[in-house]
Write a protein that holds these residues in place. Structure first.
Motif, PDB file in Angstrom:
ATOM      1  N   VAL A  54       0.579  -1.276  -0.044  1.00 36.85           N
ATOM      2  CA  VAL A  54       0.048   0.160  -0.110  1.00 36.85           C
ATOM      3  C   VAL A  54       0.652   1.603   0.283  1.00 36.85           C
ATOM      4  O   VAL A  54       0.780   1.986  -0.957  1.00 36.85           O
ATOM      5  CB  VAL A  54      -1.087  -0.385   0.858  1.00 36.85           C
ATOM      6  CG1 VAL A  54      -1.619   1.198   1.247  1.00 36.85           C
ATOM      7  CG2 VAL A  54      -2.025  -0.936   1.155  1.00 36.85           C
ATOM      8  N   TRP A  58       1.128   3.963  -3.226  1.00 39.21           N
ATOM      9  CA  TRP A  58       0.379   4.477  -2.882  1.00 39.21           C
ATOM     10  C   TRP A  58       1.340   6.468  -3.308  1.00 39.21           C
ATOM     11  O   TRP A  58       0.952   7.216  -3.450  1.00 39.21           O
ATOM     12  CB  TRP A  58       0.071   4.678  -1.128  1.00 39.21           C
ATOM     13  CG  TRP A  58      -0.456   6.238  -1.357  1.00 39.21           C
ATOM     14  CD1 TRP A  58      -1.076   7.059  -1.762  1.00 39.21           C
ATOM     15  CD2 TRP A  58      -0.990   6.842   0.233  1.00 39.21           C
ATOM     16  NE1 TRP A  58      -1.840   8.295  -0.956  1.00 39.21           N
ATOM     17  CE2 TRP A  58      -1.169   8.121   0.566  1.00 39.21           C
ATOM     18  CE3 TRP A  58      -0.245   6.327   1.207  1.00 39.21           C
ATOM     19  CZ2 TRP A  58      -0.789   8.649   1.816  1.00 39.21           C
ATOM     20  CZ3 TRP A  58       0.052   7.158   2.863  1.00 39.21           C
ATOM     21  CH2 TRP A  58      -0.248   8.178   2.932  1.00 39.21           C
ATOM     22  N   LEU A  59       2.699   6.042  -2.505  1.00 40.32           N
ATOM     23  CA  LEU A  59       3.319   7.238  -2.365  1.00 40.32           C
ATOM     24  C   LEU A  59       4.354   7.202  -3.655  1.00 40.32           C
ATOM     25  O   LEU A  59       4.873   7.259  -4.247  1.00 40.32           O
ATOM     26  CB  LEU A  59       4.752   7.408  -1.379  1.00 40.32           C
ATOM     27  CG  LEU A  59       3.762   7.438   0.259  1.00 40.32           C
ATOM     28  CD1 LEU A  59       4.814   7.308   1.565  1.00 40.32           C
ATOM     29  CD2 LEU A  59       3.335   8.544  -0.101  1.00 40.32           C
ATOM     30  N   ASP A  60       4.221   5.581  -3.974  1.00 45.43           N
ATOM     31  CA  ASP A  60       5.487   5.626  -5.067  1.00 45.43           C
ATOM     32  C   ASP A  60       6.626   6.270  -5.326  1.00 45.43           C
ATOM     33  O   ASP A  60       7.314   6.012  -4.355  1.00 45.43           O
ATOM     34  CB  ASP A  60       5.167   6.239  -6.623  1.00 45.43           C
ATOM     35  CG  ASP A  60       5.656   5.523  -7.790  1.00 45.43           C
ATOM     36  OD1 ASP A  60       6.031   4.773  -8.034  1.00 45.43           O
ATOM     37  OD2 ASP A  60       5.040   5.777  -9.393  1.00 45.43           O
ATOM     38  N   ARG A  67       7.979   8.183   2.651  1.00 47.28           N
ATOM     39  CA  ARG A  67       7.763   6.394   2.012  1.00 47.28           C
ATOM     40  C   ARG A  67       9.546   5.770   2.369  1.00 47.28           C
ATOM     41  O   ARG A  67       9.434   4.344   3.227  1.00 47.28           O
ATOM     42  CB  ARG A  67       8.534   6.928   0.223  1.00 47.28           C
ATOM     43  CG  ARG A  67       8.989   4.576   0.419  1.00 47.28           C
ATOM     44  CD  ARG A  67       8.407   4.944  -1.422  1.00 47.28           C
ATOM     45  NE  ARG A  67       9.122   3.835  -1.688  1.00 47.28           N
ATOM     46  CZ  ARG A  67       9.085   3.948  -3.173  1.00 47.28           C
ATOM     47  NH1 ARG A  67       8.467   4.177  -4.122  1.00 47.28           N
ATOM     48  NH2 ARG A  67       9.312   1.833  -3.328  1.00 47.28           N
ATOM     49  N   GLY A 120      -2.751   0.508  -3.193  1.00 49.54           N
ATOM     50  CA  GLY A 120      -2.143   1.943  -2.806  1.00 49.54           C
ATOM     51  C   GLY A 120      -1.961   2.524  -4.304  1.00 49.54           C
ATOM     52  O   GLY A 120      -2.081   3.739  -4.375  1.00 49.54           O
ATOM     53  N   ARG A 121      -2.031   1.858  -5.596  1.00 53.92           N
ATOM     54  CA  ARG A 121      -3.083   2.844  -6.385  1.00 53.92           C
ATOM     55  C   ARG A 121      -3.744   3.446  -6.838  1.00 53.92           C
ATOM     56  O   ARG A 121      -4.169   4.062  -7.139  1.00 53.92           O
ATOM     57  CB  ARG A 121      -2.095   1.726  -7.722  1.00 53.92           C
ATOM     58  CG  ARG A 121      -0.174   1.410  -7.937  1.00 53.92           C
ATOM     59  CD  ARG A 121      -0.439   0.644  -8.489  1.00 53.92           C
ATOM     60  NE  ARG A 121       1.780   0.768  -9.211  1.00 53.92           N
ATOM     61  CZ  ARG A 121       1.907  -0.450  -9.239  1.00 53.92           C
ATOM     62  NH1 ARG A 121       1.193  -1.562  -9.963  1.00 53.92           N
ATOM     63  NH2 ARG A 121       3.215  -0.547  -9.228  1.00 53.92           N
ATOM     64  N   ARG A 122      -4.751   1.958  -6.086  1.00 56.17           N
ATOM     65  CA  ARG A 122      -5.948   3.126  -6.466  1.00 56.17           C
ATOM     66  C   ARG A 122      -6.048   3.805  -4.807  1.00 56.17           C
ATOM     67  O   ARG A 122      -7.286   5.560  -5.454  1.00 56.17           O
ATOM     68  CB  ARG A 122      -7.138   1.762  -5.904  1.00 56.17           C
ATOM     69  CG  ARG A 122      -7.236   0.843  -6.899  1.00 56.17           C
ATOM     70  CD  ARG A 122      -7.305   1.230  -8.312  1.00 56.17           C
ATOM     71  NE  ARG A 122      -7.215   0.441  -8.496  1.00 56.17           N
ATOM     72  CZ  ARG A 122      -6.301   0.159 -10.162  1.00 56.17           C
ATOM     73  NH1 ARG A 122      -5.047   1.643  -9.462  1.00 56.17           N
ATOM     74  NH2 ARG A 122      -6.365  -0.423 -10.701  1.00 56.17           N
ATOM     75  N   ILE A 123      -5.450   4.505  -4.589  1.00 53.22           N
ATOM     76  CA  ILE A 123      -5.837   5.216  -2.883  1.00 53.22           C
ATOM     77  C   ILE A 123      -4.804   6.854  -3.903  1.00 53.22           C
ATOM     78  O   ILE A 123      -5.085   7.390  -3.752  1.00 53.22           O
ATOM     79  CB  ILE A 123      -4.574   4.745  -1.961  1.00 53.22           C
ATOM     80  CG1 ILE A 123      -5.489   4.525  -0.942  1.00 53.22           C
ATOM     81  CG2 ILE A 123      -5.176   6.063  -1.037  1.00 53.22           C
ATOM     82  CD1 ILE A 123      -5.046   3.269  -0.086  1.00 53.22           C
ATOM     83  N   ALA A 124      -3.766   6.058  -4.337  1.00 53.96           N
ATOM     84  CA  ALA A 124      -3.178   7.881  -5.257  1.00 53.96           C
ATOM     85  C   ALA A 124      -3.637   7.793  -6.147  1.00 53.96           C
ATOM     86  O   ALA A 124      -3.354   8.675  -7.037  1.00 53.96           O
ATOM     87  CB  ALA A 124      -1.741   6.750  -5.713  1.00 53.96           C
ATOM     88  N   ASP A 125      -4.809   7.660  -7.161  1.00 54.27           N
ATOM     89  CA  ASP A 125      -5.671   8.213  -8.081  1.00 54.27           C
ATOM     90  C   ASP A 125      -6.661   9.192  -7.709  1.00 54.27           C
ATOM     91  O   ASP A 125      -7.179   8.665  -7.219  1.00 54.27           O
ATOM     92  CB  ASP A 125      -6.190   6.534  -8.462  1.00 54.27           C
ATOM     93  CG  ASP A 125      -6.827   7.598 -10.097  1.00 54.27           C
ATOM     94  OD1 ASP A 125      -7.963   6.382 -10.272  1.00 54.27           O
ATOM     95  OD2 ASP A 125      -6.417   8.478 -10.714  1.00 54.27           O
TER      96      ASP A 125
END
Length: 137
Positions: A54, A58-60, A67, A120-125
């Protein structure tokens, strides 16, 4: 040539590691049955892998200090390969159980990380944000 380590990154990683180790200790300490410790360690590592996924998803590459604190620090301190290895070797008298614990730990870790990355990628979208054409799927 490698870039020098930013002392702020090192600092937040160390503090995060202490937080993660404390959290793991608070979960393991109340366990009174020694035979339950390997299973608790498996659960900690699986949850930690999910949460690390996550954080990374999220932070990438954004927010490197967050991070480093959450990913490398907190999740690195929370999860533990060494306890997993020791717990597995304690069961060498029952090799099938040691093998099952090792396999379950690896599978749970990988599955947790993949699911965590997805979350996490969905949160960052960001809703309403328009992706550049080359990033569109």
């Amino acid at each position: 040539m490698p870039q020098p380590l930013d002392p702020r990154v090192l600092g937040v990683t160390v503090v995060g590691g202490a937080v993660g180790v404390l959290a793991r200790g608070l979960i393991i300490a109340p366990v009174v049955d020694p035979s339950a410790v390997p299973w608790v360690t498996l659960a900690i590592n699986a949850v930690g892998s999910l949460l690390l996924g996550v954080v990374v998803g999220w932070l990438d590459d954004r927010h490197p200090l967050a991070r480093a604190f959450l990913g490398t620090g907190v999740m690195g301190g929370f999860t533990t390969y060494s306890a997993f290895a020791v717990a597995t070797t304690l069961w060498l008298s029952t090799p099938w159980l040691a093998g099952a614990l090792a396999a379950a730990s690896v599978i749970a870790g990988v599955v947790g990380a993949v699911v965590g990355l997805f979350i996490g990628r969905r949160i960052a979208d960001v809703p309403g944000e328009i992706e550049p054409l080359e990033d569109a799927e």
